[in-house]
Design an enzyme around this catalytic site. Structure first.
Site, PDB file in Angstrom:
ATOM      1  N   GLY A  13     -10.677  60.431  35.955  1.00 39.00           N
ATOM      2  CA  GLY A  13     -11.484  59.280  36.018  1.00 39.00           C
ATOM      3  C   GLY A  13     -10.746  58.040  36.121  1.00 39.00           C
TER       4      GLY A  13
ATOM      5  N   GLY B 115     -12.027  55.128  35.964  1.00 36.35           N
ATOM      6  CA  GLY B 115     -12.971  54.014  35.390  1.00 36.35           C
ATOM      7  C   GLY B 115     -12.046  52.810  34.511  1.00 36.35           C
TER       8      GLY B 115
ATOM      9  N   ARG C 271     -14.746  46.986  34.302  1.00 38.94           N
ATOM     10  CA  ARG C 271     -14.181  46.900  35.695  1.00 38.94           C
ATOM     11  C   ARG C 271     -15.068  45.781  36.328  1.00 38.94           C
ATOM     12  NH1 ARG C 271     -16.414  52.735  37.976  1.00 38.94           N
ATOM     13  NH2 ARG C 271     -17.754  52.754  36.185  1.00 38.94           N
TER      14      ARG C 271
ATOM     15  N   LYS D  73     -16.509  56.017  13.251  1.00 39.35           N
ATOM     16  CA  LYS D  73     -16.889  55.233  14.444  1.00 39.35           C
ATOM     17  C   LYS D  73     -18.227  55.584  14.951  1.00 39.35           C
ATOM     18  CE  LYS D  73     -15.869  52.565  17.993  1.00 39.35           C
ATOM     19  NZ  LYS D  73     -15.712  53.140  19.392  1.00 39.35           N
TER      20      LYS D  73
ATOM     21  N   ASN E 117     -21.430  52.901  15.085  1.00 36.14           N
ATOM     22  CA  ASN E 117     -22.162  52.905  16.508  1.00 36.14           C
ATOM     23  C   ASN E 117     -23.415  53.104  16.295  1.00 36.14           C
ATOM     24  OD1 ASN E 117     -19.387  54.046  18.780  1.00 36.14           O
ATOM     25  ND2 ASN E 117     -19.737  51.966  17.938  1.00 36.14           N
TER      26      ASN E 117
ATOM     27  N   ASN F 299     -24.528  41.316  18.639  1.00 33.85           N
ATOM     28  CA  ASN F 299     -24.362  42.180  17.202  1.00 33.85           C
ATOM     29  C   ASN F 299     -24.827  41.192  16.195  1.00 33.85           C
ATOM     30  OD1 ASN F 299     -23.489  44.341  18.908  1.00 33.85           O
ATOM     31  ND2 ASN F 299     -21.255  44.014  18.502  1.00 33.85           N
TER      32      ASN F 299
END
Ligand code: NAD
Ligand code: KPL
Length: 305
Positions: A9, A11, A133, A184, A188, A202
């Protein structure tokens, strides 16, 4: 000769790792989806990392999953929903004792991958580094952070952590990696879906204190029931701290929705609700949150899995 890092990957996180490892002299090979992607990559001439406003290009060699070279160390840097199928394709190339490092957020994909490659040692990671990206084969290192790594089956740290130190990748071996991943995940679940539903940064969640507190109370119950009391400790105050510290940011799920990208809902809130059901735990607000989020994703034409 040191072991090659195969990075699956190219990315955001995959590029962030591949470029830093390559810059430090470690042998790295990218695994791209197919021949078309490989040709596009080769035409671009490598991966570009943008850090502190400076641009550097690295001609990291690449291949497709069909290449026959054996893999001894595999960094899986795709999204959680792609990990199982991507690794299954590579399984014949993984020798016994191969190490597979899983960078996916949330929970559920790591076990699914481990089932595909029982011959491998699977190492789970949780990262607070941030990258995005800004073009094909180009990644901006946006947020310096930290990566915790651990193996739920074997407490001894692997020798190649030295490669990460040499590459300047801040990390720590953690014998309680599941606790960190659950913590985490809970953060989330308490923050990301609400930012999508209220379509906000947020910090706006400071105005929805009761909603956040109710979710944290149910998430605490869930963490305790599934043997993660340390991940449950002071969850609400940690969530409030993160909301405050990241007030100006859009959550990763909000960013995915805004960019019309599939979210990792099944590995975050979806996973929490599935585990609650398995424990016959009734968590009405969390379940309702999942339903509201699914409805919103459908209304935006996005997948809800
Ligand atoms: P990304 O979408 O930028 O990159 C994933 C890459 O994997 C894409 O280039 C995609 O084409 C590729 N891919 C998918 N299936 C493949 C296959 N079968 N073969 C080859 N390549 C394949 O995702 P990302 O932002 O780097 O996130 C990866 C994981 O890391 C996610 O679980 C995310 O939640 C987590 N994470 C990301 C960040 C971040 O800042 N980007 C921070 C912390 C955690
Ligand atoms: O990790 C996050 C995300 O956006 O995915 C934070 C900032 C903690 C919000 O949940």
């Amino acid at each position: 000769m040191s072991t090659t890092w195969h990075v699956l990957g190219a990315g955001s996180l995959g590029t962030l790792w591949a470029t830093r490892l390559a810059r430090s002299g470690a042998p790295v090979r990218l695994i791209l989806r197919d021949t078309a992607r490989l040709q596009a990559y080769e035409a671009a001439g490598g991966l570009t990392l943008v850090e502190h406003g400076e641009t550097q290009r690295f001609a990291v060699p690449a291949e497709t999953p069909e290449s026959i070279e054996p893999i001894s160390r595999l960094l899986v840097a795709c999204k959680a929903y792609d990990a199982e199928a991507a690794v299954a394709k590579l399984a014949p190339r993984l020798a016994p004792g191969t190490e597979v490092i899983l960078l996916q957020n949330g929970l559920g994909s790591q076990d699914a991958v481990a089932m595909q490659v029982p011959q491998a040692r699977c190492i789970f990671a949780s990262s607070t580094e941030g990258a995005f990206r800004d073009g094909d084969w180009r990644v901006v290192f946006a947020g310096h952070g930290f990566t915790w790594l651990g193996d739920t089956c074997h407490p001894v740290a692997p020798i190649w952590l030295e490669d990460l130190s040499t590459a300047g990748i801040p990390h720590e071996w953690n014998t309680e990696i599941l606790t960190r991943l659950w913590r985490k995940l809970a953060l989330n679940c308490a923050i990301n879906p609400l930012t999508v539903l209220h379509d906000c940064r947020n910090g706006v969640l400071q105005d929805h204190h009761c909603e956040v507190a109710t979710l944290c109370s149910e998430l605490t119950e869930l963490l305790e029931r599934c043997g993660q009391p340390a991940a449950a400790e002071n969850l609400l105050s940690e969530v409030e701290r993160v909301i405050h510290a990241t007030a100006a940011n859009y959550s990763s799920m909000h960013q995915d929705v805004t960019s019309q990208r599939r979210t990792e809902i099944s590995y975050l809130l979806g996973y929490a609700c599935k585990v609650a059901e398995r424990h016959q735990l009734t968590l009405p607000h969390l379940t309702q949150l999942q339903q509201r989020l699914i409805t919103r994703l459908h209304s935006l034409g996005l997948p809800s899995d």
